[in-house]
Design a protein around this motif. Sequence first.
Motif, PDB file in Angstrom:
ATOM      1  N   GLU A 234       0.912   4.186  -3.036  1.00 31.12           N
ATOM      2  CA  GLU A 234       0.752   5.441  -2.738  1.00 31.12           C
ATOM      3  C   GLU A 234       1.946   6.417  -3.487  1.00 31.12           C
ATOM      4  O   GLU A 234       1.493   7.280  -4.202  1.00 31.12           O
ATOM      5  CB  GLU A 234       0.468   5.698  -1.433  1.00 31.12           C
TER       6      GLU A 234
ATOM      7  N   SER B 140       0.853  -1.142  -0.034  1.00 28.97           N
ATOM      8  CA  SER B 140       0.071  -0.094   0.118  1.00 28.97           C
ATOM      9  C   SER B 140       0.851   1.398  -0.125  1.00 28.97           C
ATOM     10  O   SER B 140       0.483   2.652  -0.732  1.00 28.97           O
ATOM     11  CB  SER B 140      -1.024  -0.042   1.090  1.00 28.97           C
ATOM     12  N   LYS B 141       2.016   1.169   0.832  1.00 30.13           N
ATOM     13  CA  LYS B 141       2.773   2.581   0.683  1.00 30.13           C
ATOM     14  C   LYS B 141       3.397   2.591  -0.650  1.00 30.13           C
ATOM     15  O   LYS B 141       3.443   3.897  -1.113  1.00 30.13           O
ATOM     16  CB  LYS B 141       3.914   2.004   1.713  1.00 30.13           C
TER      17      LYS B 141
ATOM     18  N   ALA C 284       1.206   8.979  -6.520  1.00 27.99           N
ATOM     19  CA  ALA C 284       1.953  10.442  -6.224  1.00 27.99           C
ATOM     20  C   ALA C 284       2.699  11.018  -7.390  1.00 27.99           C
ATOM     21  O   ALA C 284       2.768  12.082  -7.905  1.00 27.99           O
ATOM     22  CB  ALA C 284       2.147  10.750  -5.016  1.00 27.99           C
TER      23      ALA C 284
END
Length: 311
Positions: A142, A138-139, A146
């Motif tokens: 993200e 999940s990190k 971005a």
Amino acid sequence: MSTLPAYVVFGEALTDFIRQSDGRWAAQPGGACWNVACVGVRLGVAAGYAGSVSNDLFGDALYMLAAEAGLDMRFTQRFDAPPLLAMVPSTQPPEYFFIGEGSADLRFDPDRLPVGWRSAAQILHFGCISLAREPLASKLVEVALAAHLAGKRIAFDPNWRNLMTHAAYRDTFHVMAGITDYLKVSDEDLQHLFPGINQREAIAHLRALAPFAQIMVTRGAAGMSLFCDGIEYTQPAFPVTVADTVGCGDAAMGGWMASLLRQPDAAPATHLRFAAATAALVATRTGAYAPCWEEVSSLLAQQITESPHAQ
């Protein structure tokens, strides 16, 4: 080192334990994303490996070899946590399983990356089991989203492993494919990602999922293809004496990205041929070797091969 790198590779580093013919186990530093980063920097691209390793002898080996290769070590984090291990009872046929509950790779913190890293970066790479292991997956998604919104180019190599059978990975795969500029898959990846259909149908599905991506398909000794701007370029495998094929896919990916960054005005067929030559050189060595630019250029100059052509 003050200048931040143009190429940042996110994902796992691990130690492979490979069972030998005499029954002993040999430890080998590796991990798909770590290999890709090492290939990129050895090919003369300013690169950082954005991942984390353990504070023990396994992490020491990975960290030392990354520094020796020339990676920007401001991107590599260390934690007092167990190492990530890959147990490989057999390479022919390939058998493996991972040991990594609570391991250091899962603790990677994007907020600890150097200030201004994203502005400097041109291509960000993601892939393999790091996108199938939470909370790391999940990190990284993200970070990728971005960066995509900031106009950065995203490279993605699914590098299918048996951890990717759960439903959550399917969603991750679709998200990453949808934002990817450069996507590499092997013929084996396609079989697992799109079971029950032939390779041409699988490629069509992949191109629909990744409408903005250049897609490279590697087929081992059968060569590779690059789908770019509605054209398929093909490249035969280079005729070399094969020691093993460990790390060849990672080398193809790293070679492709290094070619794009170092000779941005070159034709797609040139990038494809460079990727194939990088993979061929790695096949001549045992283990995940990372060749330098001069070695690949020498092979390209020496080998007489059929030129890639559009279909």
